[in-house]
Design an enzyme around this catalytic site. Structure first.
Site, mmCIF file in Angstrom:
data_model
loop_
_atom_site.group_PDB
_atom_site.id
_atom_site.type_symbol
_atom_site.label_atom_id
_atom_site.label_comp_id
_atom_site.label_asym_id
_atom_site.label_seq_id
_atom_site.Cartn_x
_atom_site.Cartn_y
_atom_site.Cartn_z
ATOM 1 N N ARG A 119 38.699 28.036 45.442
ATOM 2 C CA ARG A 119 37.919 27.548 44.355
ATOM 3 C C ARG A 119 39.479 26.321 43.932
ATOM 4 O O ARG A 119 40.418 26.138 44.283
ATOM 5 C CB ARG A 119 38.944 28.927 43.255
ATOM 6 C CG ARG A 119 38.212 30.498 43.502
ATOM 7 C CD ARG A 119 39.056 31.417 43.563
ATOM 8 N NE ARG A 119 39.828 32.106 43.510
ATOM 9 C CZ ARG A 119 41.021 31.304 43.554
ATOM 10 N NH1 ARG A 119 41.174 30.645 42.362
ATOM 11 N NH2 ARG A 119 42.401 31.560 43.787
ATOM 12 N N TYR B 161 31.125 27.380 46.950
ATOM 13 C CA TYR B 161 32.123 27.990 47.651
ATOM 14 C C TYR B 161 32.828 29.335 46.639
ATOM 15 O O TYR B 161 33.186 29.129 45.783
ATOM 16 C CB TYR B 161 33.747 28.014 48.202
ATOM 17 C CG TYR B 161 34.134 28.296 48.882
ATOM 18 C CD1 TYR B 161 33.392 28.120 50.904
ATOM 19 C CD2 TYR B 161 34.930 28.819 49.023
ATOM 20 C CE1 TYR B 161 34.359 28.235 51.680
ATOM 21 C CE2 TYR B 161 35.748 29.003 50.532
ATOM 22 C CZ TYR B 161 35.308 29.311 51.283
ATOM 23 O OH TYR B 161 35.544 29.663 52.694
ATOM 24 N N LYS C 195 35.154 36.886 39.976
ATOM 25 C CA LYS C 195 36.423 36.337 39.730
ATOM 26 C C LYS C 195 35.942 35.645 38.065
ATOM 27 O O LYS C 195 36.998 36.163 37.361
ATOM 28 C CB LYS C 195 36.732 34.767 40.178
ATOM 29 C CG LYS C 195 37.761 35.190 41.514
ATOM 30 C CD LYS C 195 38.514 36.131 41.478
ATOM 31 C CE LYS C 195 39.293 37.079 42.250
ATOM 32 N NZ LYS C 195 40.092 36.695 44.116
ATOM 33 N N HIS D 218 42.992 41.807 38.791
ATOM 34 C CA HIS D 218 43.191 41.202 40.050
ATOM 35 C C HIS D 218 44.008 42.631 41.206
ATOM 36 O O HIS D 218 44.847 41.789 41.615
ATOM 37 C CB HIS D 218 43.978 40.081 40.496
ATOM 38 C CG HIS D 218 43.257 39.476 41.554
ATOM 39 N ND1 HIS D 218 43.794 38.041 41.596
ATOM 40 C CD2 HIS D 218 42.586 39.685 42.493
ATOM 41 C CE1 HIS D 218 43.647 37.586 43.565
ATOM 42 N NE2 HIS D 218 42.895 38.294 44.284
ATOM 43 N N SER E 125 46.402 35.751 45.683
ATOM 44 C CA SER E 125 44.935 35.411 46.833
ATOM 45 C C SER E 125 45.734 34.858 47.631
ATOM 46 O O SER E 125 46.347 34.165 48.455
ATOM 47 C CB SER E 125 44.024 33.920 46.023
ATOM 48 O OG SER E 125 43.868 34.184 44.895
ATOM 49 N N CYS F 23 47.446 37.424 49.771
ATOM 50 C CA CYS F 23 48.932 37.579 49.596
ATOM 51 C C CYS F 23 49.135 39.476 50.091
ATOM 52 O O CYS F 23 50.202 40.100 49.574
ATOM 53 C CB CYS F 23 49.063 37.434 48.648
ATOM 54 S SG CYS F 23 50.605 36.143 48.155
ATOM 55 N N ASP G 266 39.974 43.714 45.939
ATOM 56 C CA ASP G 266 40.314 42.498 44.713
ATOM 57 C C ASP G 266 40.263 42.879 43.766
ATOM 58 O O ASP G 266 41.044 42.053 42.949
ATOM 59 C CB ASP G 266 39.111 41.167 45.667
ATOM 60 C CG ASP G 266 39.703 40.067 45.277
ATOM 61 O OD1 ASP G 266 41.233 39.391 45.277
ATOM 62 O OD2 ASP G 266 38.461 39.586 44.801
ATOM 63 N N ARG H 173 36.181 33.226 55.192
ATOM 64 C CA ARG H 173 36.212 34.055 54.322
ATOM 65 C C ARG H 173 34.806 34.813 54.948
ATOM 66 O O ARG H 173 34.121 34.652 56.214
ATOM 67 C CB ARG H 173 35.791 34.216 53.793
ATOM 68 C CG ARG H 173 36.833 33.537 52.495
ATOM 69 C CD ARG H 173 37.574 34.141 51.171
ATOM 70 N NE ARG H 173 38.978 33.650 50.682
ATOM 71 C CZ ARG H 173 39.292 34.439 49.704
ATOM 72 N NH1 ARG H 173 39.207 36.015 49.977
ATOM 73 N NH2 ARG H 173 41.026 34.326 49.517
HETATM 74 P P1 GTP Z 1 42.616 37.540 48.157
HETATM 75 O O1 GTP Z 1 41.569 37.771 49.138
HETATM 76 O O2 GTP Z 1 42.387 36.087 48.438
HETATM 77 O O3 GTP Z 1 42.479 37.484 47.016
HETATM 78 O O4 GTP Z 1 43.657 37.896 49.458
HETATM 79 P P2 GTP Z 1 44.451 38.781 49.687
HETATM 80 O O5 GTP Z 1 45.465 39.389 48.881
HETATM 81 O O6 GTP Z 1 42.825 39.932 50.032
HETATM 82 O O7 GTP Z 1 45.145 39.133 51.122
HETATM 83 P P3 GTP Z 1 44.426 39.263 52.704
HETATM 84 O O8 GTP Z 1 44.560 40.928 52.586
HETATM 85 O O9 GTP Z 1 43.629 39.173 52.843
HETATM 86 O O10 GTP Z 1 45.595 38.614 53.575
HETATM 87 C C1 GTP Z 1 45.775 36.992 53.357
HETATM 88 C C2 GTP Z 1 46.589 37.087 54.576
HETATM 89 O O11 GTP Z 1 48.498 37.539 54.579
HETATM 90 C C3 GTP Z 1 46.364 37.431 55.794
HETATM 91 O O12 GTP Z 1 46.043 36.798 56.813
HETATM 92 C C4 GTP Z 1 46.876 38.508 56.446
HETATM 93 O O13 GTP Z 1 47.477 39.273 57.779
HETATM 94 C C5 GTP Z 1 48.147 38.081 55.538
HETATM 95 N N1 GTP Z 1 49.541 39.394 55.747
HETATM 96 C C6 GTP Z 1 48.739 40.775 54.806
HETATM 97 N N2 GTP Z 1 49.632 41.604 54.906
HETATM 98 C C7 GTP Z 1 50.669 41.460 55.575
HETATM 99 C C8 GTP Z 1 52.245 42.217 55.416
HETATM 100 O O14 GTP Z 1 52.062 42.803 55.848
HETATM 101 N N3 GTP Z 1 52.758 40.788 56.138
HETATM 102 C C9 GTP Z 1 52.662 39.848 56.719
HETATM 103 N N4 GTP Z 1 53.471 39.377 57.565
HETATM 104 N N5 GTP Z 1 51.584 39.008 56.172
HETATM 105 C C10 GTP Z 1 50.522 39.481 56.114
HETATM 106 C C1 SPV Z 2 40.858 34.819 45.434
HETATM 107 O O1 SPV Z 2 41.011 33.546 45.970
HETATM 108 O O2 SPV Z 2 41.274 35.692 45.425
HETATM 109 C C2 SPV Z 2 39.371 35.282 45.594
HETATM 110 C C3 SPV Z 2 38.287 35.088 46.760
HETATM 111 O O3 SPV Z 2 39.190 36.760 46.317
HETATM 112 S S1 SPV Z 2 37.725 34.422 45.243
HETATM 113 O O4 SPV Z 2 36.527 35.067 44.820
HETATM 114 O O5 SPV Z 2 36.888 32.837 46.324
HETATM 115 O O6 SPV Z 2 38.041 33.612 43.857
HETATM 116 MN MN MN Z 3 41.319 37.519 45.612
#
Ligand code: GTP
Ligand code: SPV
Ligand code: MN
Length: 627
Positions: free
Chosen positions: A98, A237, A246, A266, A288, A290, A313, A405
């Protein structure tokens, strides 16, 4: 230009495929549909596509779109032996996340966008982008994609139409939302709908060969909250192109929610089932990349607990007549971060991705399967990296892009809740806020009440990730994990949260907690094992909701007594545990100064109860420094 369907304007009859069962404009006679037809005509007139294809959401149509993209070199079909029905897309290296700097809120009044958004005057930005869309679809197909966020016809659901010249976007929207003619039936019945227009901004000259990932260096993602419209130009993307996500489900929906008394957040959404079989519903907002998808698919490491996935999400949350908050996941799929997703971290996601998945910017294995950092402990000896170049572990660069992704249907998740798409949603018991904080923020802290919880949400800050363009690791404020996604003035959004709280029965409002899986020791390693072990924190949270465990007061909220955390089977050293919960009043007074600075950017618009929370926090912290 007259509107033609997919086939009446095909360049050469010789390449027209067998008679299509899809693509032409469905005929309705209602006045509401006349508005849609007129809008589609006007966009076609502006963008001048070679043909217009009305997407019906059928399986045969989806298969044809995927096949076409493979033939055009836009998708690589993965080896069906390992990954049936799955594809790899490689984006242009300049179009990988984004683009927040190119994202605009074009509200009539600048103050309605607020200091955290890029504001643009609607007339001016229309005058800027309209010429960009002029002829922008030349040589391409313009797809008309009717979609529903939430079950079609559900009480919390909303519908929209995306016009796009990207087949990749169409197939992604097909996974992420509910696409099809049932939505047109709703439009025909007069249900309001949101208009979204997307062009990759890469018209083709007659005879010009297309590239694998068309896009434009110039990008605009523009939201018109007053007229419920989105116009996105130049990017193919993720959130820049799947406008239901979003752009609609957060930025536009947050404005609708403000006006109608509900929340577009979110947030992931899960059902947690305790060893006695009692179910609780938890929503959590993390910025994002996290950890939302990971927590959404949690496999508890403590015996007896189960988690069912509801969403990963976005959550739409509404006060019910029973005084509780009810939430749905408006999406139908996961657009998840690949790197870091592996057997040891998120086995549920790995299982979800067995097939029928579109991968973007991951690495390709010689056997026609995919790979990314973290999928397995050891990298394969040879790969093709996300840019299409040969790669070995010695290459000294990442094989998959950090924001690579997967796009996959929610229904494929092995622990999806059986009722995940129930139109009325689920009642919330707890709301969590979190972020990536190497310092200061404890593993878990409970808000003393709703207002304090809103104060905590308004103060979330997090180290930046690769999910958006910018410097990874830099700490930034990301209130409610909504900084890039709130479609109106963030201070008004804080007020709206307070107001929604007042609409709840005091004993039925969800409890609010802050969590931080990412605190680091002075040696730079994570202090907490995270992932499945986050169930230990959830267990404490649920017992707090249930009133079956005590907490200790601290200046920043209520902390667990360490002996109340279930740590059976893991080995967290005592000094790490102490550090995980350490609250340093001096450092927190500095955090409070940052809050004051942040609030000051809103010109007095931050609601008074939050200013009082800040004063009270400072008072408690000063007391603590003296003791
Ligand atoms: P968006 O789709 O961008 O909104 O991201 P999200 O909030 O769904 O994050 P996601 O669960 O995909 O995690 C992002 C990264 O954080 C990945 O590389 C995970 O491995 C890492 N991660 C998630 N949970 C943990 C945790 O409890 N500890 C650690 N150290 N890393 C974590
Ligand atoms: C984020 O960035 O929080 C996502 C991926 O979930 S996107 O759909 O590109 O915003
Ligand atoms: Mn997200």
């Amino acid at each position: 230009m007259a509107i033609a369907n997919l086939f009446t304007r095909s360049a050469a009859p010789a390449i027209v495929p067998a008679a299509p069962v899809y693509g032409s404009r469905p005929d309705y006679s209602s006045g509401a549909m006349a508005d849609l037809y007129a809008w589609v005509d006007s966009i076609a007139e502006l963008t001048q596509p070679d043909r217009v294809h009305w997407v019906d959401g059928s399986r045969s149509e989806n298969e044809a779109l995927l096949r076409e993209q493979v033939e055009e070199g836009k998708l690589i079909k993965l080896n069906p032996e390992w990954r049936p029905g799955s594809y790899l897309a490689r984006s242009h290296p300049s179009d990988v996340a984004r683009t927040e700097a190119r994202t605009f809120i074009a509200s009539e009044r600048e103050e309605d966008a607020g200091p955290t958004n890029n504001w643009a005057a609607p007339d001016e930005i229309r005058a800027t982008i309209t010429p960009l869309f002029e002829g922008s679809m030349r040589g391409r197909t313009m797809y008309v994609v009717p979609f529903s966020m939430g079950a079609v016809g559900g009480p919390l659901s909303h519908i929209g139409v995306q016009i796009t010249d990207s087949a990749y976007a169409v197939t992604s929207i097909g996974i992420m939302t509910r696409v099809g003619t049932a939505v047109l039936d709703q439009i025909a019945e007069g249900k309001p709908w949101v208009k979204t227009v997307h062009s990759v901004g890469a018209p083709l000259e007659p005879g010009e060969k297309d590239v694998a990932w068309p896009c434009n260096d110039e990008k605009y993602i523009v939201h018109f909250p007053d007229t419920l419209e989105v116009w996105s130009y130049g990017s193919g993307y993720g959130g820049n192109a799947i406008l239901a996500k979003k752009c609609f489900a957060l930025r536009i929906a947050s404005v609708i929610g403000r006006d109608e008394g509900w929340l577009a957040e979110h947030m992931l959404l899960i059902r947690v089932i305790d060893p006695a079989g009692k179910a609780y519903h938890v929503a959590a907002a993390f910025p994002s990349a996290c950890g939302k998808t990971n927590l959404a698919m949690l496999r508890p490491t403590i015996p007896g607990w189960r988690v069912e996935t509801l969403g990963d999400d976005i959550a739409w949350i509404r006060p019910g007549e029973d005084g509780r908050l009810w939430a749905i996941n408006p999406e139908a799929g996961f657009f998840g971060v690949a790197p870091g997703t592996g057997e040891s971290t998120n086995v549920t996601a790995v299982e979800t991705l067995w097939g029928n998945t579109i991968f973007t910017n991951v690495a390709l294995r010689p056997d026609g399967d995919v790979w990314w950092e973290g999928l397995t402990d050891d990298a394969p000896a040879e790969l093709i990296d996300w840019e299409g170049n040969p790669w070995t572990p010695e290459s000294g660069r990442l094989a998959a892009h950090p924001n690579s992704r997967f796009t996959v249907s929610a229904g494929q998740c092995p622990q999806i809740a059986p009722d995940w798409d129930a139109p009325e949603g689920v009642p919330l018991d707890a709301i969590l806020f979190g972020g990536r904080r190497a310092t200061n923020v404890p593993l878990v802290v409970e808000a003393t009440d709703w207002t304090h919880g809103v104060f905590i949400g308004s103060n979330i800050s997090s180290e930046r990730t690769a999910a958006a363009e910018g410097t990874v690791g830099e700490l930034r404020r990301d209130p409610f994990a909504m900084l890039p996604f709130c479609g109106y003035n963030m201070a008004d959004y804080f007020s709206h949260w307070l107001k929604v709280g007042q609409a709840l029965r005091f004993d039925r409002a969800p409890r609010i907690f802050q969590v931080n899986w990412f605190r680091k020791g002075s040696d730079g390693r994570f202090l907490w094992p995270g992932f499945g072990d986050n169930s230990r924190v959830i267990d404490w949270i649920i017992r707090r909701v249930d009133g079956s465990v005590d907490a200790v007061d601290s200046p920043i909220g209520r902390l667990p007594k360490v002996e109340d955390l279930n740590l059976d089977g893991i080995d967290v050293p005592a000094e790490d545990l102490e550090e995980l919960f350490a609250v340093d009043p001096d450092l927190w007074l500095q955090e409070a100064d940052l809050t004051e600075e942040f609030y000051a950017t809103f010109d007095g618009r931050v609601p008074a109860p939050l200013q009082s929370e800040l004063s009270a926090l400072r008072y408690r912290l000063r007391q603590a420094t003296q003791s």
